[in-house]
Motif scaffolding. Structure first.
Motif, PDB file in Angstrom:
ATOM      1  N   PRO A  58     -11.398 -33.125  21.243  1.00  0.00           N
ATOM      2  CA  PRO A  58     -11.004 -33.369  19.741  1.00  0.00           C
ATOM      3  C   PRO A  58     -12.153 -34.170  18.912  1.00  0.00           C
ATOM      4  CG  PRO A  58      -9.162 -33.880  21.041  1.00  0.00           C
ATOM      5  CD  PRO A  58     -10.374 -33.629  21.880  1.00  0.00           C
ATOM      6  N   VAL A  59     -12.482 -33.578  17.690  1.00  0.00           N
ATOM      7  CA  VAL A  59     -13.644 -33.965  17.077  1.00  0.00           C
ATOM      8  C   VAL A  59     -13.143 -34.388  15.388  1.00  0.00           C
ATOM      9  CG1 VAL A  59     -15.316 -32.812  18.193  1.00  0.00           C
ATOM     10  CG2 VAL A  59     -14.468 -31.592  16.398  1.00  0.00           C
ATOM     11  N   ASP A  97     -19.338 -19.728  15.809  1.00  0.00           N
ATOM     12  CA  ASP A  97     -20.069 -18.453  16.078  1.00  0.00           C
ATOM     13  C   ASP A  97     -21.472 -19.348  16.702  1.00  0.00           C
ATOM     14  OD1 ASP A  97     -18.155 -16.873  14.891  1.00  0.00           O
ATOM     15  OD2 ASP A  97     -19.488 -16.590  13.145  1.00  0.00           O
ATOM     16  N   GLY A  98     -22.057 -20.300  16.431  1.00  0.00           N
ATOM     17  CA  GLY A  98     -23.067 -20.926  17.033  1.00  0.00           C
ATOM     18  C   GLY A  98     -23.124 -21.697  18.260  1.00  0.00           C
ATOM     19  N   GLY A  99     -21.626 -21.770  18.589  1.00  0.00           N
ATOM     20  CA  GLY A  99     -21.324 -22.548  19.853  1.00  0.00           C
ATOM     21  C   GLY A  99     -21.437 -24.138  19.886  1.00  0.00           C
ATOM     22  N   LEU A 100     -21.461 -24.703  18.597  1.00  0.00           N
ATOM     23  CA  LEU A 100     -21.395 -26.078  18.322  1.00  0.00           C
ATOM     24  C   LEU A 100     -19.941 -26.611  18.601  1.00  0.00           C
ATOM     25  CD1 LEU A 100     -22.855 -28.721  17.764  1.00  0.00           C
ATOM     26  CD2 LEU A 100     -22.058 -28.422  15.375  1.00  0.00           C
ATOM     27  N   ALA A 105     -10.043 -25.203  16.240  1.00  0.00           N
ATOM     28  CA  ALA A 105      -8.788 -26.026  16.444  1.00  0.00           C
ATOM     29  C   ALA A 105      -8.849 -27.344  16.808  1.00  0.00           C
ATOM     30  CB  ALA A 105      -7.965 -25.222  17.320  1.00  0.00           C
ATOM     31  N   ARG A 106     -10.056 -27.471  17.348  1.00  0.00           N
ATOM     32  CA  ARG A 106     -10.523 -28.928  18.189  1.00  0.00           C
ATOM     33  C   ARG A 106     -10.804 -30.015  17.303  1.00  0.00           C
ATOM     34  NH1 ARG A 106      -8.940 -25.829  21.808  1.00  0.00           N
ATOM     35  NH2 ARG A 106     -10.135 -25.390  23.615  1.00  0.00           N
ATOM     36  N   VAL A 107     -10.790 -29.476  15.660  1.00  0.00           N
ATOM     37  CA  VAL A 107     -10.966 -30.657  14.531  1.00  0.00           C
ATOM     38  C   VAL A 107      -9.636 -31.204  14.377  1.00  0.00           C
ATOM     39  CG1 VAL A 107     -11.905 -30.698  12.321  1.00  0.00           C
ATOM     40  CG2 VAL A 107     -12.896 -28.978  13.711  1.00  0.00           C
ATOM     41  N   VAL A 108      -9.560 -32.436  14.520  1.00  0.00           N
ATOM     42  CA  VAL A 108      -8.463 -33.052  14.327  1.00  0.00           C
ATOM     43  C   VAL A 108      -8.486 -33.968  13.220  1.00  0.00           C
ATOM     44  CG1 VAL A 108      -7.774 -33.145  16.491  1.00  0.00           C
ATOM     45  CG2 VAL A 108      -9.068 -35.010  15.732  1.00  0.00           C
ATOM     46  N   GLU A 109      -9.802 -34.133  12.556  1.00  0.00           N
ATOM     47  CA  GLU A 109     -10.003 -34.865  11.564  1.00  0.00           C
ATOM     48  C   GLU A 109     -11.160 -34.284  10.546  1.00  0.00           C
ATOM     49  OE1 GLU A 109     -10.571 -39.611  10.187  1.00  0.00           O
ATOM     50  OE2 GLU A 109     -10.411 -39.099  12.174  1.00  0.00           O
ATOM     51  N   THR A 123     -29.686 -27.018  -2.038  1.00  0.00           N
ATOM     52  CA  THR A 123     -28.134 -26.797  -1.996  1.00  0.00           C
ATOM     53  C   THR A 123     -27.955 -26.361  -0.544  1.00  0.00           C
ATOM     54  OG1 THR A 123     -28.484 -24.377  -2.496  1.00  0.00           O
ATOM     55  CG2 THR A 123     -27.909 -25.901  -4.531  1.00  0.00           C
ATOM     56  N   GLY A 124     -26.637 -26.455   0.013  1.00  0.00           N
ATOM     57  CA  GLY A 124     -26.554 -26.318   1.244  1.00  0.00           C
ATOM     58  C   GLY A 124     -25.193 -27.093   1.812  1.00  0.00           C
ATOM     59  N   VAL A 125     -25.141 -27.398   3.085  1.00  0.00           N
ATOM     60  CA  VAL A 125     -24.013 -28.205   3.612  1.00  0.00           C
ATOM     61  C   VAL A 125     -24.653 -29.062   4.616  1.00  0.00           C
ATOM     62  CG1 VAL A 125     -23.367 -26.642   5.357  1.00  0.00           C
ATOM     63  CG2 VAL A 125     -21.742 -28.316   4.651  1.00  0.00           C
ATOM     64  N   ALA A 126     -24.079 -30.361   4.404  1.00  0.00           N
ATOM     65  CA  ALA A 126     -24.600 -31.437   5.352  1.00  0.00           C
ATOM     66  C   ALA A 126     -23.373 -31.446   6.391  1.00  0.00           C
ATOM     67  CB  ALA A 126     -24.908 -32.990   4.771  1.00  0.00           C
ATOM     68  N   ILE A 127     -23.624 -31.300   7.697  1.00  0.00           N
ATOM     69  CA  ILE A 127     -22.585 -31.482   8.690  1.00  0.00           C
ATOM     70  C   ILE A 127     -22.659 -32.522   9.616  1.00  0.00           C
ATOM     71  CG2 ILE A 127     -21.505 -30.014  10.585  1.00  0.00           C
ATOM     72  CD1 ILE A 127     -22.741 -27.203   9.022  1.00  0.00           C
ATOM     73  N   THR A 128     -21.718 -33.136  10.062  1.00  0.00           N
ATOM     74  CA  THR A 128     -21.725 -34.031  10.946  1.00  0.00           C
ATOM     75  C   THR A 128     -20.383 -33.889  11.857  1.00  0.00           C
ATOM     76  OG1 THR A 128     -23.027 -35.812   9.584  1.00  0.00           O
ATOM     77  CG2 THR A 128     -21.523 -36.824  11.645  1.00  0.00           C
ATOM     78  N   VAL A 129     -20.650 -33.775  13.140  1.00  0.00           N
ATOM     79  CA  VAL A 129     -19.606 -33.618  14.123  1.00  0.00           C
ATOM     80  C   VAL A 129     -19.686 -34.812  15.216  1.00  0.00           C
ATOM     81  CG1 VAL A 129     -18.651 -32.094  15.864  1.00  0.00           C
ATOM     82  CG2 VAL A 129     -19.794 -31.352  14.179  1.00  0.00           C
ATOM     83  N   THR A 130     -18.253 -35.503  15.036  1.00  0.00           N
ATOM     84  CA  THR A 130     -18.097 -36.800  15.789  1.00  0.00           C
ATOM     85  C   THR A 130     -17.073 -36.543  16.997  1.00  0.00           C
ATOM     86  OG1 THR A 130     -18.982 -37.995  14.174  1.00  0.00           O
ATOM     87  CG2 THR A 130     -17.929 -39.417  15.860  1.00  0.00           C
ATOM     88  N   PRO A 131     -17.320 -36.914  18.308  1.00  0.00           N
ATOM     89  CA  PRO A 131     -16.272 -36.812  19.250  1.00  0.00           C
ATOM     90  C   PRO A 131     -14.915 -38.010  18.564  1.00  0.00           C
ATOM     91  CG  PRO A 131     -18.236 -37.301  20.334  1.00  0.00           C
ATOM     92  CD  PRO A 131     -18.673 -37.230  18.841  1.00  0.00           C
ATOM     93  N   TRP A 132     -13.735 -37.543  18.758  1.00  0.00           N
ATOM     94  CA  TRP A 132     -12.768 -38.167  18.078  1.00  0.00           C
ATOM     95  C   TRP A 132     -12.244 -39.395  19.211  1.00  0.00           C
ATOM     96  CZ3 TRP A 132      -7.517 -38.925  19.294  1.00  0.00           C
ATOM     97  CH2 TRP A 132      -6.719 -39.560  18.194  1.00  0.00           C
TER      98      TRP A 132
END
Length: 132
Positions: A58-59, A97-100, A105-109, A123-132
């Motif tokens: 979960p992330v 697709d990139g394997g991150l 479905a692992r996204v819980v928040e 322009t673009g997107v800032a992405i942050t992935v944090t273990p839940w």
């Protein structure tokens, strides 16, 4: 895994939305209505997401879309198309697709924003992935 992963994907975010039916002879299949623009965007996200780590738990994902500002915006924020949920769909799929992400479905928040660029900002997107 306890590390937070943050990065920025430069470009113009493209939504993933409606499907169209394609036919050739007796073959019929569904394809994205905007496949010509969507494919390069998902490729950019996938390439930036290839960080040698895959979250398979979960992330929390935070996405901040920085969208092109029109010459005469109606509001101070981009409360217009593209829809935030369709931008999210294309970006999460690119991250898979990139394997991150093993699976979106692992996204819980999920925290999502759309805004216009600040002075001298891409322009673009800032992405942050944090273990839940």
């Amino acid at each position: 895994m306890s590390d937070v992963v943050s990065f920025f994907v430069a470009g113009i975010p493209v939504p993933q939305g409606s499907k169209t039916i394609a036919r050739r002879g007796e073959k019929t299949w569904l394809r994205d209505a905007n496949a010509g623009r969507l494919r390069p965007w998902r490729h950019l996200v996938a390439a930036a997401s290839d960080r040698g780590v895959t979250f398979d738990a979960p992330v929390l994902v935070e996405l901040t879309f920085v969208l092109p500002k029109p010459k005469r915006p109606r509001w101070l924020v981009p409360a217009v198309k593209p829809d935030i949920d369709k931008l999210t769909r294309s970006t999460l799929d690119g991250m898979v697709d990139g394997g991150l992400l093993y699976d979106d479905a692992r996204v819980v928040e999920l925290i999502i924003r759309k805004r216009y660029p600040r002075v001298d900002e891409q322009t673009g997107v800032a992405i942050t992935v944090t273990p839940w």
